[in-house]
Design a protein around this motif. Structure first.
Motif, PDB file in Angstrom:
ATOM      1  N   THR A 283       0.856  -1.187   0.000  1.00  0.00           N
ATOM      2  CA  THR A 283       0.000   0.000   0.000  1.00  0.00           C
ATOM      3  C   THR A 283       0.891   1.235   0.000  1.00  0.00           C
ATOM      4  OG1 THR A 283      -0.066   0.271   2.404  1.00  0.00           O
ATOM      5  CG2 THR A 283      -1.634  -1.285   1.431  1.00  0.00           C
ATOM      6  N   PRO A 284       0.334   2.421  -0.214  1.00  0.00           N
ATOM      7  CA  PRO A 284       1.151   3.637  -0.149  1.00  0.00           C
ATOM      8  C   PRO A 284       1.824   3.839   1.204  1.00  0.00           C
ATOM      9  CG  PRO A 284      -0.909   4.103  -1.263  1.00  0.00           C
ATOM     10  CD  PRO A 284      -1.034   2.720  -0.708  1.00  0.00           C
ATOM     11  N   CYS A 287       5.193   0.328   0.956  1.00  0.00           N
ATOM     12  CA  CYS A 287       5.411   0.068  -0.469  1.00  0.00           C
ATOM     13  C   CYS A 287       6.809  -0.510  -0.703  1.00  0.00           C
ATOM     14  CB  CYS A 287       5.233   1.370  -1.254  1.00  0.00           C
ATOM     15  SG  CYS A 287       5.339   1.180  -3.048  1.00  0.00           S
ATOM     16  N   THR A 302       0.749   6.460  -5.353  1.00  0.00           N
ATOM     17  CA  THR A 302       0.298   5.099  -5.110  1.00  0.00           C
ATOM     18  C   THR A 302       1.488   4.161  -5.222  1.00  0.00           C
ATOM     19  OG1 THR A 302      -0.237   4.760  -7.446  1.00  0.00           O
ATOM     20  CG2 THR A 302      -2.004   5.583  -6.021  1.00  0.00           C
ATOM     21  N   CYS A 315      -7.501   8.558  -5.519  1.00  0.00           N
ATOM     22  CA  CYS A 315      -8.124   7.466  -4.769  1.00  0.00           C
ATOM     23  C   CYS A 315      -7.101   6.369  -4.540  1.00  0.00           C
ATOM     24  CB  CYS A 315      -9.334   6.919  -5.538  1.00  0.00           C
ATOM     25  SG  CYS A 315     -10.247   5.653  -4.623  1.00  0.00           S
ATOM     26  N   ASN A 316      -6.787   6.110  -3.292  1.00  0.00           N
ATOM     27  CA  ASN A 316      -5.821   5.078  -2.940  1.00  0.00           C
ATOM     28  C   ASN A 316      -6.054   4.677  -1.494  1.00  0.00           C
ATOM     29  OD1 ASN A 316      -4.174   6.890  -1.176  1.00  0.00           O
ATOM     30  ND2 ASN A 316      -3.804   7.953  -3.138  1.00  0.00           N
ATOM     31  N   CYS A 324     -11.933   1.915  -5.055  1.00  0.00           N
ATOM     32  CA  CYS A 324     -11.695   2.942  -6.064  1.00  0.00           C
ATOM     33  C   CYS A 324     -12.253   2.549  -7.428  1.00  0.00           C
ATOM     34  CB  CYS A 324     -10.196   3.211  -6.200  1.00  0.00           C
ATOM     35  SG  CYS A 324      -9.426   3.841  -4.680  1.00  0.00           S
ATOM     36  N   ASP A 327     -10.390   7.449 -10.161  1.00  0.00           N
ATOM     37  CA  ASP A 327      -9.964   8.318  -9.067  1.00  0.00           C
ATOM     38  C   ASP A 327     -11.113   8.664  -8.131  1.00  0.00           C
ATOM     39  OD1 ASP A 327     -11.424   9.901 -10.729  1.00  0.00           O
ATOM     40  OD2 ASP A 327      -9.974  11.538 -10.858  1.00  0.00           O
ATOM     41  N   CYS A 329     -13.576   7.563  -5.042  1.00  0.00           N
ATOM     42  CA  CYS A 329     -13.668   6.661  -3.892  1.00  0.00           C
ATOM     43  C   CYS A 329     -15.131   6.300  -3.668  1.00  0.00           C
ATOM     44  CB  CYS A 329     -13.091   7.323  -2.640  1.00  0.00           C
ATOM     45  SG  CYS A 329     -13.237   6.308  -1.144  1.00  0.00           S
ATOM     46  N   GLY A 342      -9.254   0.864  -0.134  1.00  0.00           N
ATOM     47  CA  GLY A 342      -8.690   1.641  -1.223  1.00  0.00           C
ATOM     48  C   GLY A 342      -8.277   0.835  -2.432  1.00  0.00           C
TER      49      GLY A 342
END
Length: 640
Positions: A283-284, A287, A302, A315-316, A324, A327, A329, A342
Motif C-alpha cells: 500500500t502507499p 510500499c 500510489t 483514490c488510494n 476505487c 480516481d 472513492c 482503497g
C-alpha cells in the motif's frame, strides 16, 4: 484347516479395509470444520472479522484486525503497529493530532494512539477524538469515518445487535436478545429461543477435538486458530504466540502453531518488510518488493505492482477506506462497486455465478428464503426486518432501506413518518399522531415525539409552547430553588394622602373586572405618579396574592411577612417568562397542591385572619375595583 486359515486371512483384510474407511487417515490433509457456516459476515462472525478468504478471524491479530463481521484490516500494511483491545489498528502517537493522524485519537492500554478510525469502537478522522459508535448501537461508516445515523438497541430490536444491524439472535454464531450485542455460543452450546424474541446460549461448553478443527479459546469457543493471539488446531487450547513468534498460516509446515519469526528479507518475502513482518499486498503506507524495507509514499502517490511509489489518482488506500473506481472513492458496499481498503472496486453482479457484496468482498449469496425464514436479507445478512434501514417481511426477501425515502419501518413496511409536516400534536411510539398532545401520557406539540409525563411523576404543561412535561421545561413555570435571604413582604405606610378621592373613585368602575381589564389599565395610567406608585403593590389579581399580602403585612408577624414574601417571590420568578394569557394559570399551577410554591403558600396561611374579613379581605367587596378603592383610601388616600 486351510479353509479356516483362508477365512481368517479374509477377516483380517476386511477389518483393515473397514478401519481405513473410518475416521481420518494420518495422510489426509487436515481441514478446518467450524460447522459448515455460510459466508462470513455480521451474522456468522459477530465477534471477529472476515479475512480475504471469507474466514472468520478473532479480529485481534495485527495482520487481521477488525470486528462485527467486517473485513479484516492488515494493520502493518496500513502503517499501524498494533491491533488494540478494541480490535482497531493503531500506533503509539503521544502528540496525536490532525497533523499526525488521518484517523482518530484515543487512549488504549494507557497510551495515546492514532487509530484507523474505521471501526465501530473507535470511529473518527483528522485527529479528532474517537467516537464509540458500538456503545450506541451504531456502526462506523468507513467512507466518512463517522457514526451512522441508524442504531440498534432494545427500543427497536427484540433479537441481538451487530453494529446497527438487528439480527434474529437465534443461531449459535449470533445469539442474544433485547438489543444486546450478539455473541457466539461456545462449542457444545445451543442458542435457545427466548420468549419475546432472540435467544440465549445454553448448555455446557464441550469444545475439543470432537467438534473443533481450530482451537478452543478461554470462553470455550472454537476459533480458526490462525491468529497470533489464538493459535492452534485439532481442538486444543488456543495459544498466544510470543512477541518473537508468529502463528504459521495454513498450507505451510507446522501450520497453526507458534514458531519463531524469521527475519524478513529477499529469501522469504516477495513484498516489502516492516521489521520482520512481510507485507505482500503493498500500500502507499508500506510500499516495496523483493524483501526490501517498506517505504511510505508521498501525498497523491500510489504503490505500483513493482513496489515503486508513483504519481497516481487521488483514490488510494491512504485516501479511501472503501474502493476505487478510477480516481473516485466509492463506499464499497454496492453490488457494482464492492471493495475496501482503497483497492479497485469489483462488480459482484457481473460475476458468474452472481455474488453479493459483503464486508467489502464479493461472496456467494447465503441469505435467502431457506436461511432467513423469519426476517429479510440485508445484503448477505439475515436481519429481523423491523429497522428503518432494513425493513421487510419474513421469508428471506431483500430488505428495503426506508430512510432513503424519508420513511420509517412499521409492521415490516415502509410508511410515511409522523412529524411536523403532518401532525400538530405529537407522534406516538407506533408512528401514529396524537392530534392534541395534551394528555399526561402523550404530551407534545408540533410533530415531536410524545412524552409520557406519568412515567416521571410529572404532568403535561399546556402553558408553554411547545407543550412538554412540566419537569422538562424551564420557562413557564421556570424552576425555583430556595427563597433568597432578606425576602419579605414590607409594611406599607398608611394614609400617605397621595391619591385624591376623585382619583380613587375612577378606579371603582374602571377596575371592576380586574387589574388587567383595558379600562383599568387606562385609568391607572392616568393617575398622578405618586398615586400610581402607592397603589402598585395592591394592583394585582387576587389569584396572585401579591396585593392581598401587601395589605395584610401590617397585621402579621415578621416571620409571617417572610413566608408571604417567599410565596410571592416564588410565584413571580416561576411565572415571569409566561405570556400574559398564561400568567394567571401559572400562578394557580405553582401555588396549587403539589406546585413548586405550595410550601410557601401553605405557610402563608398565617395571614388568613387578616384576609378573612375587614379591610384586606377580597370577600368584603363586590369586585376588584371596589377592593382597590377601599385599600387605596386607607394606604394612599386620607382614610375612609
Amino acid at each position: 484347516m486351510a479353509r479356516a486359515l483362508a477365512l481368517a486371512f479374509m477377516g483380517v483384510v476386511l477389518l483393515l479395509l473397514l478401519a481405513s474407511g473410518c475416521g481420518r487417515s494420518s495422510l489426509e490433509p487436515e481441514t478446518l470444520d467450524l460447522g459448515g457456516a455460510p459466508a462470513c459476515g455480521p451474522s456468522t462472525c459477530p465477534n471477529g472479522c472476515c479475512d480475504s478468504k471469507g474466514v472468520c478471524r478473532t479480529g485481534r491479530d495485527v495482520r487481521a484486525c477488525g470486528s462485527i463481521g467486517g473485513r479484516c484490516s492488515d494493520c502493518v500494511a496500513n502503517g499501524f503497529s498494533v491491533c488494540t483491545s478494541s480490535r482497531v489498528c493503531g500506533r503509539d502517537d503521544p502528540s496525536c493530532s490532525s497533523q499526525t493522524c488521518l484517523g482518530c485519537c484515543g487512549v488504549d492500554d494507557g497510551r495515546l494512539r492514532c487509530l484507523s478510525g474505521t471501526e465501530p469502537s473507535a470511529c473518527g478522522r483528522s485527529g479528532a477524538e474517537c467516537s464509540d459508535c458500538a456503545d450506541e448501537g451504531r456502526t462506523c461508516d468507513p467512507s466518512t469515518r463517522a457514526c451512522g445515523s441508524t442504531r440498534c438497541d432494545s427500543t427497536n430490536c427484540d433479537g441481538c445487535c451487530v453494529g446497527d444491524k438487528c439480527l434474529p439472535g437465534t443461531i449459535a454464531s449470533a445469539c442474544g436478545a433485547k438489543g444486546a450485542q450478539c455473541d457466539s455460543c461456545a462449542a457444545g452450546q445451543v442458542c435457545r429461543s427466548s420468549i419475546g424474541g432472540g435467544g440465549r446460549c445454553e448448555g455446557t461448553s464441550t469444545c475439543g477435538p470432537q467438534n473443533c478443527g481450530g482451537c478452543c479459546n478461554a470462553a470455550g469457543q472454537c476459533v480458526t486458530g490462525n491468529d497470533t493471539t489464538a493459535c492452534g488446531k485439532q481442538g486444543q487450547q488456543c495459544e498466544a504466540c510470543d512477541a518473537s513468534e508468529v502463528c504459521v498460516p495454513d498450507g505451510q509446515p507446522n501450520a497453526r502453531t507458534c514458531q519463531p519469526q524469521q527475519a524478513c528479507g529477499p529469501a522469504n518475502c516477495a513484498g516489502c518488510c516492516v521489521g520482520n513482518q512481510c507485507v505482500t499486498a503493498t500500500t502507499p503506507l508500506a510500499c516495496g518488493r523483493n524483501g526490501q524495507a517498506c517505504k511510505t509514499c508521498g501525498p497523491s502517490q500510489t504503490c505500483d505492482a513493482q513496489g515503486q511509489c508513483v504519481s497516481g489518482s487521488d483514490c488510494n488506500p491512504a485516501t479511501c477506506s472503501g474502493c476505487c473506481v478510477g480516481d473516485i472513492c466509492a463506499v464499497g458496499t454496492q453490488q457494482t462497486a464492492c471493495g475496501a481498503g482503497g483497492g479497485q472496486c469489483q462488480n459482484c453482479a457481473g460475476q458468474n455465478p452472481q455474488r453479493v457484496c459483503q464486508s467489502g468482498t464479493c461472496q456467494l449469496p447465503a441469505c435467502g428464503p431457506a436461511t432467513c425464514p423469519n426476517g429479510c436479507c440485508s445484503g448477505n445478512t439475515c436481519v429481523v426486518g423491523t429497522q428503518d434501514n432494513a425493513c421487510g417481511p419474513t421469508g428471506g426477501a431483500a430488505c428495503t432501506d426506508c430512510t432513503a425515502s424519508n420513511q420509517v419501518c412499521q409492521g415490516r413496511q415502509c410508511i410515511t413518518q409522523c412529524g411536523p409536516s403532518n401532525c400538530a400534536g405529537c407522534c406516538r411510539a407506533n408512528n401514529t399522531c396524537d392530534p392534541l398532545g395534551n394528555s399526561n401520557s402523550a404530551c407534545g406539540q408540533g410533530g415531536a415525539a410524545c412524552a409520557d409525563c406519568n412515567a416521571s411523576g410529572s404532568f403535561c404543561n399546556g402553558l408553554v409552547t411547545p407543550r412538554r412535561c412540566n419537569n422538562k421545561q424551564t420557562t413557564c413555570p421556570a424552576p425555583y430553588g430556595s427563597c433568597p435571604a432578606g425576602v419579605t413582604t414590607p409594611i406599607i405606610t398608611q394614609l400617605q394622602n397621595v391619591c385624591s378621592d376623585a382619583n380613587l373613585d375612577t378606579l371603582t368602575a374602571a377596575c371592576a373586572d380586574g387589574p388587567n381589564a383595558p379600562a383599568c389599565v387606562t385609568a391607572v395610567a392616568a393617575l398622578p405618579a405618586a398615586c400610581k406608585t402607592c397603589l402598585a403593590p395592591f394592583n394585582h389579581p387576587f389569584s396572585q396574592l401579591t396585593g392581598l399580602y401587601a395589605c395584610a403585612a401590617s397585621s402579621v408577624s415578621s416571620q409571617c411577612r417572610r413566608v408571604m414574601g417567599c410565596a410571592i417571590d416564588c410565584a413571580e420568578t416561576s411565572c415571569e417568562q409566561c405570556s400574559s394569557a398564561s400568567a394567571n394559570q401559572c400562578n394557580t399551577l405553582v401555588n396549587g397542591i403539589g406546585g413548586q410554591c405550595s410550601g410557601f403558600t401553605a405557610a402563608a396561611t398565617c395571614a388568613n385572619p387578616a384576609l378573612a374579613s375587614g379591610l384586606c379581605s377580597q370577600f368584603a367587596y363586590p369586585n376588584f375595583g371596589a377592593w382597590l378603592r377601599g385599600v387605596g383610601d386607607q394606604f394612599c388616600g386620607n382614610g375612609p
